[in-house]
Design a protein around this motif. Structure first.
Motif, PDB file in Angstrom:
ATOM      1  N   SER A 142      49.881  30.676  49.840  1.00  0.00           N
ATOM      2  CA  SER A 142      48.759  31.542  49.459  1.00  0.00           C
ATOM      3  C   SER A 142      47.464  30.744  49.395  1.00  0.00           C
ATOM      4  O   SER A 142      46.399  31.239  49.784  1.00  0.00           O
ATOM      5  CB  SER A 142      49.042  32.269  48.138  1.00  0.00           C
ATOM      6  OG  SER A 142      49.145  31.376  47.061  1.00  0.00           O
ATOM      7  N   ASN A 151      45.509  41.558  37.480  1.00  0.00           N
ATOM      8  CA  ASN A 151      44.952  41.316  38.805  1.00  0.00           C
ATOM      9  C   ASN A 151      44.871  42.609  39.613  1.00  0.00           C
ATOM     10  O   ASN A 151      43.877  42.858  40.301  1.00  0.00           O
ATOM     11  CB  ASN A 151      45.790  40.268  39.550  1.00  0.00           C
ATOM     12  CG  ASN A 151      45.172  39.877  40.865  1.00  0.00           C
ATOM     13  OD1 ASN A 151      44.027  39.443  40.910  1.00  0.00           O
ATOM     14  ND2 ASN A 151      45.937  40.019  41.926  1.00  0.00           N
ATOM     15  N   ALA A 152      45.895  43.445  39.528  1.00  0.00           N
ATOM     16  CA  ALA A 152      45.876  44.726  40.246  1.00  0.00           C
ATOM     17  C   ALA A 152      44.716  45.604  39.768  1.00  0.00           C
ATOM     18  O   ALA A 152      44.032  46.237  40.579  1.00  0.00           O
ATOM     19  CB  ALA A 152      47.210  45.456  40.062  1.00  0.00           C
ATOM     20  N   THR A 190      46.998  37.804  45.136  1.00  0.00           N
ATOM     21  CA  THR A 190      48.057  38.581  44.506  1.00  0.00           C
ATOM     22  C   THR A 190      49.369  37.797  44.489  1.00  0.00           C
ATOM     23  O   THR A 190      50.060  37.738  43.458  1.00  0.00           O
ATOM     24  CB  THR A 190      48.229  39.932  45.225  1.00  0.00           C
ATOM     25  OG1 THR A 190      47.000  40.662  45.110  1.00  0.00           O
ATOM     26  CG2 THR A 190      49.365  40.745  44.638  1.00  0.00           C
ATOM     27  N   ALA A 191      49.690  37.179  45.614  1.00  0.00           N
ATOM     28  CA  ALA A 191      50.915  36.364  45.677  1.00  0.00           C
ATOM     29  C   ALA A 191      50.825  35.174  44.728  1.00  0.00           C
ATOM     30  O   ALA A 191      51.787  34.863  44.009  1.00  0.00           O
ATOM     31  CB  ALA A 191      51.145  35.884  47.110  1.00  0.00           C
ATOM     32  N   GLU A 192      49.682  34.540  44.694  1.00  0.00           N
ATOM     33  CA  GLU A 192      49.522  33.359  43.842  1.00  0.00           C
ATOM     34  C   GLU A 192      49.590  33.707  42.357  1.00  0.00           C
ATOM     35  O   GLU A 192      50.214  32.982  41.579  1.00  0.00           O
ATOM     36  CB  GLU A 192      48.206  32.661  44.148  1.00  0.00           C
ATOM     37  CG  GLU A 192      48.039  31.382  43.371  1.00  0.00           C
ATOM     38  CD  GLU A 192      46.715  30.721  43.653  1.00  0.00           C
ATOM     39  OE1 GLU A 192      46.734  29.613  44.189  1.00  0.00           O
ATOM     40  OE2 GLU A 192      45.681  31.333  43.329  1.00  0.00           O
ATOM     41  N   VAL A 193      48.960  34.798  41.962  1.00  0.00           N
ATOM     42  CA  VAL A 193      48.968  35.200  40.549  1.00  0.00           C
ATOM     43  C   VAL A 193      50.398  35.458  40.079  1.00  0.00           C
ATOM     44  O   VAL A 193      50.757  35.099  38.955  1.00  0.00           O
ATOM     45  CB  VAL A 193      48.059  36.431  40.325  1.00  0.00           C
ATOM     46  CG1 VAL A 193      48.317  37.083  38.970  1.00  0.00           C
ATOM     47  CG2 VAL A 193      46.592  36.037  40.453  1.00  0.00           C
ATOM     48  N   ALA A 194      51.220  36.039  40.928  1.00  0.00           N
ATOM     49  CA  ALA A 194      52.617  36.282  40.548  1.00  0.00           C
ATOM     50  C   ALA A 194      53.439  34.995  40.581  1.00  0.00           C
ATOM     51  O   ALA A 194      54.266  34.755  39.700  1.00  0.00           O
ATOM     52  CB  ALA A 194      53.234  37.316  41.491  1.00  0.00           C
ATOM     53  N   SER A 211      49.746  39.821  36.783  1.00  0.00           N
ATOM     54  CA  SER A 211      49.860  40.612  38.013  1.00  0.00           C
ATOM     55  C   SER A 211      49.288  42.010  37.785  1.00  0.00           C
ATOM     56  O   SER A 211      48.584  42.545  38.652  1.00  0.00           O
ATOM     57  CB  SER A 211      51.322  40.696  38.468  1.00  0.00           C
ATOM     58  OG  SER A 211      51.759  39.439  38.941  1.00  0.00           O
ATOM     59  N   ALA A 253      53.454  36.057  34.403  1.00  0.00           N
ATOM     60  CA  ALA A 253      53.491  36.622  35.757  1.00  0.00           C
ATOM     61  C   ALA A 253      53.306  38.135  35.722  1.00  0.00           C
ATOM     62  O   ALA A 253      52.524  38.692  36.502  1.00  0.00           O
ATOM     63  CB  ALA A 253      54.802  36.250  36.446  1.00  0.00           C
ATOM     64  N   ILE A 254      53.981  38.793  34.810  1.00  0.00           N
ATOM     65  CA  ILE A 254      53.881  40.255  34.716  1.00  0.00           C
ATOM     66  C   ILE A 254      52.500  40.681  34.231  1.00  0.00           C
ATOM     67  O   ILE A 254      51.837  41.524  34.844  1.00  0.00           O
ATOM     68  CB  ILE A 254      54.988  40.825  33.803  1.00  0.00           C
ATOM     69  CG1 ILE A 254      56.359  40.646  34.457  1.00  0.00           C
ATOM     70  CG2 ILE A 254      54.728  42.293  33.469  1.00  0.00           C
ATOM     71  CD1 ILE A 254      57.535  40.933  33.531  1.00  0.00           C
TER      72      ILE A 254
END
Length: 171
Positions: free
Chosen positions: A80, A148-149, A125-129, A145, A141-142
């Motif tokens: 990412s 971030n959304a 998005t991938a990195e934040v998770a 995420s 992570a939850i």
């Protein structure tokens, strides 16, 4: 080692801010107009708090490094990050986490932009998770995420309006 990894990500973010400031000055000098000023500080705060939360959850909750999860997540973070810097390189002086649009500048359709309108946000998005999951910080992570959304929902709408993808409302 995880704390050092988070430090490296933090330093990388500071480098991004240096590039961002330089590009912002150039864009404004070219007649660029900034949009979405209200959500930019929220984005910065969220990304800063993500790094802090990664450290706090791992330390306070004694989260273990699980190799079967951690190593794939390191790979996701690395990929990412590579995608984000590919976006930066493709956009050149036009790249900026602030939403500055130069009138009549053509939309970039090369690099990762030939396949998707917002490849940088896909990478983020991938990195934040993945970043918290490197050391099994699943609560971070939850929570981040979801945050971030919510931020990206506002950001992408503002960006699409600014770039002319969607009509600008009268409000």
């Amino acid at each position: 080692m995880y704390y050092f990894f988070i430090l490296v990500i933090g330093v990388e973010r500071l480098i991004e801010l240096v590039v961002s400031r330089r590009n912002a000055r150039w864009s404004i000098a070219q007649g660029g107009k900034e949009f979405g000023r209200g959500h930019y500080p929220v984005m910065v705060a969220m990304h800063t708090l993500l790094l802090v939360a990664c450290i706090v959850e791992v330390a306070a909750m004694h989260r273990p490094f699980l190799p079967w999860l951690g190593w794939p997540m390191v790979a996701v973070v690395a990929l990412s990050t590579a995608l984000r810097w590919w976006c930066v390189a493709t956009l050149g002086k036009h790249w900026n986490p602030r939403l500055i649009v130069i009138p009549n500048a053509p939309l970039v359709s090369s690099g990762p932009y030939r396949w998707i309108h917002h490849p940088n946000y896909t990478a983020v998005t991938a990195e934040v998770a993945a970043l918290p999951l490197v050391h099994s910080a699943w609560v971070t992570a939850i929570v981040f995420s979801i945050a971030n959304a919510l931020v990206l929902n506002v950001r992408i709408r503002a960006e699409n309006r600014a770039l002319g993808y969607a009509p600008v409302s009268a409000a």
